[in-house]
Design a protein around this motif. Structure first.
Motif, PDB file in Angstrom:
ATOM      1  N   GLY A  31       9.196  -6.124   7.268  1.00 22.95           N
ATOM      2  CA  GLY A  31       8.008  -6.429   6.483  1.00 22.95           C
ATOM      3  C   GLY A  31       6.725  -5.946   7.302  1.00 22.95           C
ATOM      4  N   TYR A  32       6.017  -6.430   8.008  1.00 27.29           N
ATOM      5  CA  TYR A  32       5.158  -6.020   8.511  1.00 27.29           C
ATOM      6  C   TYR A  32       4.948  -4.390   9.005  1.00 27.29           C
ATOM      7  CZ  TYR A  32       1.921  -4.144  12.407  1.00 27.29           C
ATOM      8  OH  TYR A  32       1.073  -3.562  13.104  1.00 27.29           O
ATOM      9  N   PHE A  33       6.128  -4.214   9.266  1.00 27.34           N
ATOM     10  CA  PHE A  33       6.257  -2.168   9.352  1.00 27.34           C
ATOM     11  C   PHE A  33       5.917  -1.629   8.259  1.00 27.34           C
ATOM     12  CE2 PHE A  33       8.640   1.546  10.741  1.00 27.34           C
ATOM     13  CZ  PHE A  33       8.162   1.793  11.846  1.00 27.34           C
ATOM     14  N   THR A  34       7.000  -2.642   7.550  1.00 27.68           N
ATOM     15  CA  THR A  34       6.388  -1.866   6.015  1.00 27.68           C
ATOM     16  C   THR A  34       5.351  -1.401   4.760  1.00 27.68           C
ATOM     17  OG1 THR A  34       8.810  -2.352   6.079  1.00 27.68           O
ATOM     18  CG2 THR A  34       7.909  -1.536   3.711  1.00 27.68           C
ATOM     19  N   VAL A  35       4.851  -2.998   5.720  1.00 27.77           N
ATOM     20  CA  VAL A  35       3.378  -2.941   4.663  1.00 27.77           C
ATOM     21  C   VAL A  35       2.596  -2.028   5.887  1.00 27.77           C
ATOM     22  CG1 VAL A  35       1.504  -4.428   4.504  1.00 27.77           C
ATOM     23  CG2 VAL A  35       3.687  -5.051   3.676  1.00 27.77           C
TER      24      VAL A  35
ATOM     25  N   LEU B 209      -1.263  -2.671   1.011  1.00 31.21           N
ATOM     26  CA  LEU B 209      -0.159  -3.730   0.652  1.00 31.21           C
ATOM     27  C   LEU B 209      -0.229  -5.528   1.559  1.00 31.21           C
ATOM     28  CD1 LEU B 209       0.839  -1.086  -0.647  1.00 31.21           C
ATOM     29  CD2 LEU B 209       2.959  -2.126   0.173  1.00 31.21           C
ATOM     30  N   GLU B 210      -0.289  -6.335   0.867  1.00 30.57           N
ATOM     31  CA  GLU B 210      -0.547  -7.330   1.927  1.00 30.57           C
ATOM     32  C   GLU B 210       0.790  -8.179   2.484  1.00 30.57           C
ATOM     33  OE1 GLU B 210      -3.114  -9.139  -0.490  1.00 30.57           O
ATOM     34  OE2 GLU B 210      -5.168  -8.480   0.042  1.00 30.57           O
ATOM     35  N   MET B 211       1.127  -8.789   2.990  1.00 29.24           N
ATOM     36  CA  MET B 211       1.786  -9.407   4.238  1.00 29.24           C
ATOM     37  C   MET B 211       2.955 -10.508   3.201  1.00 29.24           C
ATOM     38  SD  MET B 211       3.954  -8.551   6.822  1.00 29.24           S
ATOM     39  CE  MET B 211       3.980 -10.287   7.526  1.00 29.24           C
ATOM     40  N   PRO B 212       1.690 -11.018   2.511  1.00 31.02           N
ATOM     41  CA  PRO B 212       2.236 -11.709   2.030  1.00 31.02           C
ATOM     42  C   PRO B 212       3.247 -12.033   0.311  1.00 31.02           C
ATOM     43  CG  PRO B 212      -0.110 -12.897   3.017  1.00 31.02           C
ATOM     44  CD  PRO B 212       0.881 -11.344   2.834  1.00 31.02           C
ATOM     45  N   GLY B 213       2.076 -11.288   0.140  1.00 29.59           N
ATOM     46  CA  GLY B 213       2.513 -10.715  -1.046  1.00 29.59           C
ATOM     47  C   GLY B 213       4.123  -9.820  -1.231  1.00 29.59           C
TER      48      GLY B 213
ATOM     49  N   LEU C 257       5.814  -9.773   1.047  1.00 27.81           N
ATOM     50  CA  LEU C 257       7.633 -11.014   1.581  1.00 27.81           C
ATOM     51  C   LEU C 257       8.054 -11.813   0.736  1.00 27.81           C
ATOM     52  CD1 LEU C 257       6.557 -11.522   5.011  1.00 27.81           C
ATOM     53  CD2 LEU C 257       7.771  -9.374   4.374  1.00 27.81           C
ATOM     54  N   GLN C 258       7.286 -12.105  -0.256  1.00 28.02           N
ATOM     55  CA  GLN C 258       7.730 -12.696  -1.464  1.00 28.02           C
ATOM     56  C   GLN C 258       7.880 -12.593  -2.538  1.00 28.02           C
ATOM     57  OE1 GLN C 258       3.846 -14.514  -3.864  1.00 28.02           O
ATOM     58  NE2 GLN C 258       5.352 -15.671  -5.161  1.00 28.02           N
ATOM     59  N   ILE C 259       8.045 -11.029  -3.286  1.00 27.33           N
ATOM     60  CA  ILE C 259       8.758 -10.117  -3.834  1.00 27.33           C
ATOM     61  C   ILE C 259       9.984 -10.293  -2.932  1.00 27.33           C
ATOM     62  CG2 ILE C 259       8.599  -7.745  -4.874  1.00 27.33           C
ATOM     63  CD1 ILE C 259       6.454  -7.676  -5.704  1.00 27.33           C
ATOM     64  N   PHE C 260       9.471  -9.259  -1.982  1.00 25.33           N
ATOM     65  CA  PHE C 260      10.920  -9.055  -1.436  1.00 25.33           C
ATOM     66  C   PHE C 260      12.342  -9.635  -1.396  1.00 25.33           C
ATOM     67  CE2 PHE C 260      13.470  -8.400   1.934  1.00 25.33           C
ATOM     68  CZ  PHE C 260      14.164  -7.383   2.879  1.00 25.33           C
ATOM     69  N   LEU C 261      12.300 -11.299  -0.173  1.00 27.51           N
ATOM     70  CA  LEU C 261      12.498 -12.007  -0.347  1.00 27.51           C
ATOM     71  C   LEU C 261      13.466 -12.748  -1.931  1.00 27.51           C
ATOM     72  CD1 LEU C 261      11.327 -14.147   2.486  1.00 27.51           C
ATOM     73  CD2 LEU C 261      13.152 -12.951   2.422  1.00 27.51           C
ATOM     74  N   THR C 262      12.705 -13.205  -2.821  1.00 26.16           N
ATOM     75  CA  THR C 262      13.201 -13.271  -3.983  1.00 26.16           C
ATOM     76  C   THR C 262      14.003 -12.772  -4.932  1.00 26.16           C
ATOM     77  OG1 THR C 262      11.096 -13.143  -5.172  1.00 26.16           O
ATOM     78  CG2 THR C 262      10.477 -15.707  -4.328  1.00 26.16           C
ATOM     79  N   ASN C 263      13.311 -11.145  -4.418  1.00 31.53           N
ATOM     80  CA  ASN C 263      14.116 -10.482  -5.458  1.00 31.53           C
ATOM     81  C   ASN C 263      16.060 -10.746  -4.416  1.00 31.53           C
ATOM     82  OD1 ASN C 263      12.472  -9.019  -7.073  1.00 31.53           O
ATOM     83  ND2 ASN C 263      12.051  -7.515  -6.095  1.00 31.53           N
TER      84      ASN C 263
ATOM     85  N   ARG D 218       4.109  -2.333  -5.873  1.00 28.57           N
ATOM     86  CA  ARG D 218       3.115  -1.073  -5.129  1.00 28.57           C
ATOM     87  C   ARG D 218       2.518  -0.534  -5.925  1.00 28.57           C
ATOM     88  NH1 ARG D 218       6.164   0.286  -0.845  1.00 28.57           N
ATOM     89  NH2 ARG D 218       5.665   2.497  -1.164  1.00 28.57           N
ATOM     90  N   ALA D 219       2.919   0.100  -6.620  1.00 27.22           N
ATOM     91  CA  ALA D 219       1.590   0.221  -8.183  1.00 27.22           C
ATOM     92  C   ALA D 219       0.088  -0.094  -7.891  1.00 27.22           C
ATOM     93  CB  ALA D 219       1.890   0.768  -8.904  1.00 27.22           C
ATOM     94  N   GLU D 220      -0.063  -1.424  -8.126  1.00 29.91           N
ATOM     95  CA  GLU D 220      -1.124  -2.298  -7.906  1.00 29.91           C
ATOM     96  C   GLU D 220      -1.401  -2.831  -6.739  1.00 29.91           C
ATOM     97  OE1 GLU D 220       0.443  -6.354  -9.679  1.00 29.91           O
ATOM     98  OE2 GLU D 220       0.584  -5.604 -11.242  1.00 29.91           O
ATOM     99  N   HIS D 221      -1.192  -2.516  -5.935  1.00 23.56           N
ATOM    100  CA  HIS D 221      -2.399  -1.980  -4.608  1.00 23.56           C
ATOM    101  C   HIS D 221      -1.723  -1.236  -4.007  1.00 23.56           C
ATOM    102  CE1 HIS D 221      -2.552  -6.214  -4.051  1.00 23.56           C
ATOM    103  NE2 HIS D 221      -1.021  -6.079  -4.518  1.00 23.56           N
ATOM    104  N   ILE D 222      -1.948   0.264  -4.616  1.00 20.50           N
ATOM    105  CA  ILE D 222      -2.122   2.062  -4.673  1.00 20.50           C
ATOM    106  C   ILE D 222      -3.627   2.663  -4.725  1.00 20.50           C
ATOM    107  CG2 ILE D 222      -1.379   4.201  -4.501  1.00 20.50           C
ATOM    108  CD1 ILE D 222       0.954   3.074  -3.539  1.00 20.50           C
ATOM    109  N   TYR D 223      -4.000   3.456  -4.254  1.00 20.90           N
ATOM    110  CA  TYR D 223      -5.305   3.387  -5.358  1.00 20.90           C
ATOM    111  C   TYR D 223      -5.992   5.205  -5.078  1.00 20.90           C
ATOM    112  CZ  TYR D 223      -6.253  -0.972  -4.961  1.00 20.90           C
ATOM    113  OH  TYR D 223      -6.174  -2.484  -4.545  1.00 20.90           O
ATOM    114  N   PHE D 224      -6.311   5.338  -6.479  1.00 23.88           N
ATOM    115  CA  PHE D 224      -6.501   7.484  -6.048  1.00 23.88           C
ATOM    116  C   PHE D 224      -8.293   6.879  -5.964  1.00 23.88           C
ATOM    117  CE2 PHE D 224      -7.912  11.325  -7.640  1.00 23.88           C
ATOM    118  CZ  PHE D 224      -6.770  11.678  -7.124  1.00 23.88           C
ATOM    119  N   LEU D 225      -8.275   7.865  -5.172  1.00 26.34           N
ATOM    120  CA  LEU D 225      -9.822   8.114  -4.251  1.00 26.34           C
ATOM    121  C   LEU D 225     -10.406   9.333  -5.368  1.00 26.34           C
ATOM    122  CD1 LEU D 225     -10.190   6.310  -1.315  1.00 26.34           C
ATOM    123  CD2 LEU D 225     -10.033   5.757  -3.382  1.00 26.34           C
ATOM    124  N   ALA D 226     -11.213   9.179  -6.109  1.00 29.59           N
ATOM    125  CA  ALA D 226     -11.755  10.429  -6.803  1.00 29.59           C
ATOM    126  C   ALA D 226     -13.279  10.960  -6.743  1.00 29.59           C
ATOM    127  CB  ALA D 226     -11.260  10.292  -8.437  1.00 29.59           C
TER     128      ALA D 226
END
Length: 339
Positions: free
Chosen positions: A238-242, A263-267, A269-275, A298-306
């Motif tokens: 999980g850490y490696f992916t995030v 992306l944050e570890m708690p959020g 891992l929660q989605i990954f494990l419950t999925n 993933r979409a909620e934690h990725i940003y475009f810096l214009a």
């Protein structure tokens, strides 16, 4: 958004931070997924090309940036053609291997040599079939670049017992990003080997800690070994992916514009494990809901810096693309699952 990311943005007031948004719904996608699955089975796999197009169009059309969604432009016949070629090659390989192991070995070598070319074609197809505000993405790389990124550096990473693997991963990401473009504007990728090395060191450190816990529980309470190992490896990967995802987007840019992720570890891992739990409990029927949940996170934690107006940038890009008069061409998908 994290405090560190906010501070970074405050230091660059000229940048407008625009988050991506995913508007898909699990129940809605489940209907598409179950029909795709049934028709693929009934047609002995032929419908899989149509299934891929329907799924991709759903996910792409539900990813939004500044109120505009992305589009997936491919047609099923393009994908089916690539799959028929792959099936034909596989059939020839099986037949040749049965008749002569030497010929089978030669075919494997030829496929390895051809892999960089196939990867380039696959990436070029997938990006060319992706559009935002009617401007397509592009990918153009040389065979030599692909061979180094996909074959040479990974092999050297293994031969060096992992010491060169952070650099190999850096070269792979540079290959993927620097050869891509949105319209006529190329993407850039600025990262250091140490940034990758630090992630690998932390990852290995977590694995060492897991190993120590394993020894302790092996001596004191053996029944808990499986739980300790499972939790430890989930945390490590999980850490490696995030960490790798955040580094990837933080290092990428489009012209004068940038990208970022937090992306944050708690959020995660929660989605990954419950999925994973619900997929097992429902014998796989929860899979489409899991895909939608992860895509939204993933979409909620990725940003475009214009750096300036995104509308002005897109308008200028459209003028340049139209000036080229470039046609889509006869492209098809090898569908080798590179990315």
């Amino acid at each position: 958004m994290s405090t560190a990311l906010t501070a970074e943005h405050d230091a660059q007031p000229q940048s407008t931070v625009t988050p991506f948004e995913f508007r898909g719904d699990g129940a809605e996608f489940f209907k598409i997924w179950i029909v795709n699955l049934l028709l693929t089975i009934l047609t002995l796999g032929i419908y899989s090309a149509w299934a891929k197009v329907r799924s991709n169009r759903y996910f792409y059309s539900n990813v939004y940036l500044e109120g505009e969604s992305f589009r997936y432009l491919a047609e099923p016949m393009q994908i089916l053609l690539g799959r028929l070629i792959a099936v034909a090659f596989f059939a020839v390989y099986i037949l040749a291997a049965q008749l002569s192991p030497l010929v089978g070995g030669v075919l494997i070598i030829l496929l390895t040599i051809a892999t960089p070319f196939l990867v380039i074609r696959s990436l070029a197809f997938n990006l060319r079939m992706t559009a935002y505000r009617n401007i397509q993405f592009r990918f153009d790389a040389s065979y030599g670049e692909a061979a180094m990124a996909l074959l040479v550096w990974p092999v050297l990473g293994v031969l060096s017992l992992g010491l060169l693997y952070p650099y190999a991963m850096l070269k792979s990401h540079q290959f993927l990003v620097r050869n891509a473009a949105y319209g006529t504007t190329p993407f850039g990728y600025e990262a250091t080997t140490w940034a990758y090395g630090r992630i690998f060191l932390y990852f290995l450190g977590i694995l060492v800690v897991v190993g120590l816990f394993y020894l302790v529980f092996y001596i004191l309470f053996p029944p808990a070994l499986i739980i300790v190992m499972a939790v430890g490896y989930v945390v490590a990967f999980g850490y490696f992916t995030v960490a790798l995802t955040n580094l990837y987007y933080a290092s990428a840019g489009l012209g004068v514009h940038g990208l970022s992720a937090d992306l944050e570890m708690p959020g995660y891992l929660q989605i990954f494990l419950t999925n994973a739990l619900f997929i097992v409990l429902t014998l796989g029927l929860y899979l489409p809901f899991a895909q939608v949940r992860m895509a939204r996170y993933r979409a909620e934690h990725i940003y475009f810096l214009a750096n300036g107006s995104l509308d002005d940038f897109v308008a200028a890009e459209r003028r340049q693309v139209n000036a080229l008069g470039e046609e889509m061409g006869e492209v098809f998908d090898f569908d080798i699952g590179v990315v």
